[in-house]
Design a protein around this motif. Structure first.
Motif, short mmCIF file in Angstrom:
data_model
loop_
_atom_site.label_atom_id
_atom_site.label_comp_id
_atom_site.label_asym_id
_atom_site.label_seq_id
_atom_site.Cartn_x
_atom_site.Cartn_y
_atom_site.Cartn_z
N UNK A 73 17.99 63.14 31.62
CA UNK A 73 16.59 62.76 31.56
C UNK A 73 16.21 62.10 32.89
N UNK A 74 15.18 62.64 33.54
CA UNK A 74 14.73 62.15 34.83
C UNK A 74 13.36 61.51 34.65
N UNK A 75 13.22 60.26 35.11
CA UNK A 75 11.95 59.54 35.02
C UNK A 75 11.38 59.35 36.41
N UNK A 76 10.11 59.71 36.58
CA UNK A 76 9.42 59.59 37.86
C UNK A 76 8.34 58.51 37.72
N UNK A 77 8.36 57.52 38.63
CA UNK A 77 7.32 56.49 38.67
C UNK A 77 6.61 56.59 40.01
N UNK A 78 5.33 57.08 39.95
CA UNK A 78 4.53 57.26 41.17
C UNK A 78 3.21 56.54 40.97
N UNK B 200 4.09 66.49 49.92
CA UNK B 200 5.14 65.62 49.38
C UNK B 200 4.57 64.29 48.87
N UNK B 201 5.27 63.69 47.93
CA UNK B 201 4.87 62.40 47.37
C UNK B 201 5.90 61.37 47.82
N UNK C 171 19.49 66.56 45.37
CA UNK C 171 18.27 66.20 46.09
C UNK C 171 17.05 66.53 45.23
N UNK C 172 16.20 65.53 45.03
CA UNK C 172 14.95 65.72 44.31
C UNK C 172 13.79 65.78 45.29
N UNK C 173 12.96 66.81 45.13
CA UNK C 173 11.81 67.02 46.01
C UNK C 173 10.55 66.89 45.17
N UNK C 174 9.70 65.87 45.43
CA UNK C 174 8.48 65.62 44.69
C UNK C 174 7.28 66.08 45.50
N UNK C 175 6.43 66.92 44.88
CA UNK C 175 5.24 67.42 45.56
C UNK C 175 4.05 67.36 44.61
N UNK C 176 2.85 67.38 45.19
CA UNK C 176 1.63 67.45 44.39
C UNK C 176 1.40 68.90 43.98
N UNK C 177 1.05 69.12 42.69
CA UNK C 177 0.92 70.48 42.18
C UNK C 177 -0.24 71.22 42.83
N UNK C 178 -1.30 70.52 43.21
CA UNK C 178 -2.49 71.20 43.73
C UNK C 178 -2.33 71.63 45.17
#
Length: 885
Positions: free
Chosen positions: A74-79, A40-41, A29-36
């Motif tokens: 290698x993991x690529x994130x496209x946001x 969640x994204x 499971x990948x969890x994407x969040x904004x650093x600031x």
């Protein structure tokens, strides 16, 4: 034999027992969040190309991807219009990987990003390359000792800190030295002329006593840079080199790591308290003397000694906004020098519980930093205060009866305040960057001798003789203090256009002790052939450093008017990037060292204040009638030296996407380092005649003609002291230095590594005979004073070489992993000579007295008996386990 069987059993238990994984597919499971904000994204695409898997995050910012096996991917994130690529380690099904995305539109803080660091005379390593280097018990910072141009010094001697020059030569007869004790020499520079930084704050010393281990937790070290020449303008207060350690600066997820082995235990924890506040805590405690004494005391060499130490680090990070960050941290350590067998017998006898050496030192640094970053600039404001304290007990005993002839305790306290304002600015994006700022340092050192003891009936006579004959000793007994400050401004441009690179800059250093202001121009540059990935590099720099020792600057026993030492660094090199993770670098260098502070028995201040309180009490009329009096300064800036050579560095980096592969590096240095103290060498007859003449006259004036002294006396006579000194090998000179570090990862579960070191022997002055000391009969013993060759540093010890081997076994679980490792330190039991010891109770006998002294710290070993009763030397076996939660 029982202990050998026990070790073999442990080996099979930990290294041949492995978990059988039944899963063929791992769901991650990948969890994407904004650093600031930590929000969640959603609707971001997550792609793992080599696993042939992809997914789109839901409203909670999660996406589940399936992987065929554990390993690095290698993991690529496209946001939106952002594309970020990173490498992640897949360990078990159900693993959650948190990925923090930093927003581009606000110019968010990227504290850890490199800003075009110069590749010239800089060697950097990352944590994944150095964390499991063999032979160092998991201590990453020890890897810097495998960098080209780095020579291990002598960190601890008989007389540390303020006692380094007090009466040592008078007792032992050792010729004058052209070096000082310290941790490392970089390209022939002095061991006390380097500067060490941790997260940009001054670091008092990088290694615990005896170079056993670094003062920083292994898991806290993210990377380090070693600048051995022509370092950037930001770095000053050094004429040797710079070692800059970068710690963890961002917490993406909570984790705890505990490392335990035969000789130490350390723990590391990082916690994300809130989306904007993180905390990092780590600590370590060692216990080699306890383990060795309790488990196998007969294997310990008689002259082996170890230091008991602990250290700690704490850091709080607050991301106030996308543009601002505030961090507060503290770190420190403590060392107590303790002998092994000698210490055990001392405690069994019920005597004084203190260690026989009585050496105890500690430091603590507290720092605060604020970072403000915009789209084209970053401003960093830092402040820190460091406290260093050292306790040292000196004992002079009768070698025949062990009677305490004389003893005292010395306490040294040192306070260093450091402040820096640094601005980084993108003047012309992708072409010109600017870095500049101001720095301030103030230092205060206090020295005091106390608790003077003796059981000898002649103590009063001995003590009075020392007081009257040695101003250095007198200043220690009465107490001494020095205070000074330094201020500096620096600026540097980083320019690049097509393949050209040019970094011109400079700094201005001021020093309150001498009132001098020095300009230090520096420039590095080169050209990169993009088609072949070949870089041509060159650099030149001037560097200054103020005096560092209290005895040198003492107004009572030293020379308070000493100038800053100066060095000139020149380098030329070529770097080549090669396919499959290979790279190499070749550099030639020539460094010049000037104004080196050396012991000087001829430098005199004819009109020094007659303010010695002890002498004033004894004879106040003399001080009143003669308010000014000649005084020996004992130190001067007369030293000169150079170092030149060639360095070779080849490195292989393993592709993190591959489950197996080789990695490591080879470094080789061939160099020549020499020094000249520029001190007149008088024969014993010349010294006696000069003493008789000076007892009947008073000096009125002194001047220097080149490196020679011209004295004028009150009887209208002059004296010309001709400098007949010569250039000789530096005490830490080594012609050849070779380091080979390699590792091979067979699979995600197994890894093997090795380290081989070879150094040419360091130079020394051989003992050619010994003279019987008639005065020793007073103490009921026959003592012999060694007689040294007139050819200083004319011989060399045998070469130093050693091989270390390490095995790693990894087991992954849902809660983390376990890494069990087995190390064989000094695999073939090599005894490397570090010095020689002359027994003053025996006459000189070639090959017997003096006897060799072996290095049991940098090159440890244990001794045992074979079936025939012969002594054999075996490696140190270290079994440990690292657990990550």
């Amino acid at each position: 034999m029982k202990k050998t069987k026990f070790i073999l059993i442990l080996f099979f238990v930990f290294f041949y027992f492995q978990e059988i994984y039944g899963e063929k597919q791992l769901d991650i499971k990948f969890q994407l969040v904004r650093s600031s904000s930590g929000r969640p994204i959603a609707n971001a695409t997550v792609v793992a190309k080599y696993a042939k898997a992809s997914g789109i995050t839901d409203g909670e910012g999660t996406a589940v991807l399936s992987f065929p096996s554990p390993g690095f991917y290698e993991i690529r994130i496209v946001a939106g219009d952002r594309i970020e690529t990173s490498t992640k380690e897949i360990r078990y099904s159900g693993q959650v990987i948190l990925i923090s995305i930093r927003e581009q539109e606000s110019g968010g803080i990227i504290v850890s990003g490199e800003r075009d660091k110069t590749p010239l005379s800089r060697y950097g390593l990352q944590q994944d390359e150095i964390k499991r280097i063999p032979g160092v018990a998991g201590d990453s910072l020890k890897a810097l000792q495998t960098i080209p141009g780095v020579v291990i010094g002598v960190p601890v001697g008989v007389l540390p800190t303020a006692f380094t020059n007090v009466g040592a030569n008078a007792v032992s007869g050792v010729p004058y030295s052209n070096s000082e004790r310290g941790d490392l020499s970089l390209r022939g520079g002095g061991t006390r002329q380097n500067q060490y930084f941790f997260d940009g704050f001054p670091l008092s010393y990088p290694f615990h006593l005896g170079n056993q281990s670094s003062v920083l937790n292994n898991n806290l070290i993210r990377s380090f840079d070693v600048y051995t020449g022509a370092f950037p303008s930001r770095y000053g207060f050094a004429t040797g080199g710079i070692i800059s350690v970068e710690g963890t600066d961002r917490v993406e997820q909570n984790k705890t790591i505990v490392n335990m082995n035969f000789f130490l235990t350390d723990a590391y924890n990082q916690t994300k308290i809130s989306p904007s506040i993180s905390m990092i805590t780590s600590g370590r405690k060692n216990y080699p003397n306890f383990v060795l004494l309790k488990t196998y005391p007969d294997a310990i060499p008689q002259d082996a000694k170890f230091a008991e130490y602990h250290d700690f680090q704490w850091k709080m990070i607050w991301d106030i906004s996308n543009e601002q960050r505030l961090s507060v941290q503290t770190f420190g350590g403590r060392d107590r020098q303790a002998y092994t067998k000698q210490q055990a017998s001392y405690e069994r006898d019920g005597a004084d519980p203190r260690p026989p050496t009585g050496l105890d030192r500690l430091f603590r640094t507290d720092g605060i930093r604020h970072i403000w970053k915009g789209k084209s600039f970053r401003n960093t404001l830092s402040y820190s205060r460091t406290e260093f304290r050292e306790f040292f007990e000196l004992r002079i005993t009768n070698p025949a009866t062990a009677e305490n002839i004389f003893g005292l305790q010395n306490r040294t306290s040192d306070y260093l305040t450091f402040a820096e304002e640094r601005l980084e600015l993108d003047v012309l994006e992708d072409y010109i960057k600017f870095e500049g700022g101001v720095q301030f340092r103030s230092k205060e050192t206090n020295l005091k001798g106390e608790n003077i003891t003796s059981t000898n009936r002649l103590f009063s006579q001995i003590f009075d003789n020392l007081i009257n004959s040695s101003p250095q000793f007198r200043s220690i007994i009465d107490g001494d203090r020095i205070r000074y400050h330094e201020a500096a401004g620096f600026a540097e441009f980083q320019g690049k256009w097509h393949g050209f690179r040019l970094n011109p800059g400079g700094r201005v250093d001021t020093y309150s002790g001498s009132g001098e202001v020095n300009l230090s121009p520096r420039i590095t540059g080169g050209y990169v052939f993009e088609s072949t990935k070949t870089s041509i590099l060159a650099g030149h720099g001037i560097h200054y450093n103020s005096p560092v020792s209290v005895e040198q600057l003492s107004k009572r026993a030293g020379n308070p008017n000493l100038f800053m030492e100066r060095s000139e660094h020149n380098s030329l090199g070529v770097a080549q990037e090669l396919p499959k993770g290979w790279s190499l670098k070749l550099e030639v260098f020539h460094n010049i060292f000037q104004n080196i502070i050396v012991a000087d028995s001829y430098a005199i201040d004819p009109y020094s204040l007659n303010n010695d309180l002890r002498l004033f009490v004894r004879d106040p009329s003399n001080a009143i009638n003669s308010p000014l009096t000649p005084r020996n300064l004992n130190y001067s800036n007369s030293g000169y030296g150079f170092s030149e050579g060639i360095e070779f560095f080849v490195k292989k980096t393993k592709d993190p996407r591959e489950e197996s592969g080789a990695f490591g590096w080879i470094s080789y240095t061939n160099s020549l380092t020499k020094r000249n103290n520029n001190q007149a060498r008088l024969s014993s007859d010349e010294q006696r005649d000069r003493s008789l003449e000076n007892s009947q006259r008073t000096i009125l004036a002194q001047t220097k003609i080149g490196t020679n002294y011209l004295n004028y006396y009150d009887n209208n006579t002059t004296e010309f002291i001709f400098n007949n000194d010569r250039m000789e090998l530096y005490d830490l000179h080594r012609s050849h230095i070779l380091n080979i570090v390699f590792g091979y990862k067979f699979s995600p579960e197994w890894q093997i590594g090795g380290r081989y070191r070879y150094f040419s022997g360091s130079p020394f002055t051989p003992i050619t005979g010994a003279n019987r000391l008639n005065q020793a009969a007073t103490f009921g013993a026959n003592l012999y004073i060694p007689e040294y060759s007139k050819a200083y540093n004319s011989d060399v010890y045998a070469p130093f070489h050693q091989f270390d081997l390490r095995f790693d076994k990894f087991d992954n679980y849902s809660w983390g992993y376990i890494n069990v490792y087995l190390e064989f330190v000094n695999f073939y039991g090599r005894r490397n000579q570090s010095g020689q010891n002359f027994d003053n109770l025996r006459a000189y006998e070639r090959g017997v007295n003096p006897a060799p002294v072996y290095d049991t710290v940098n090159s440890p070993y244990v001794q045992s008996e074979d079936p025939r009763g012969r002594i054999v030397y075996l490696p140190i076996v270290n079994l440990g386990m690292e657990v990550r939660f």
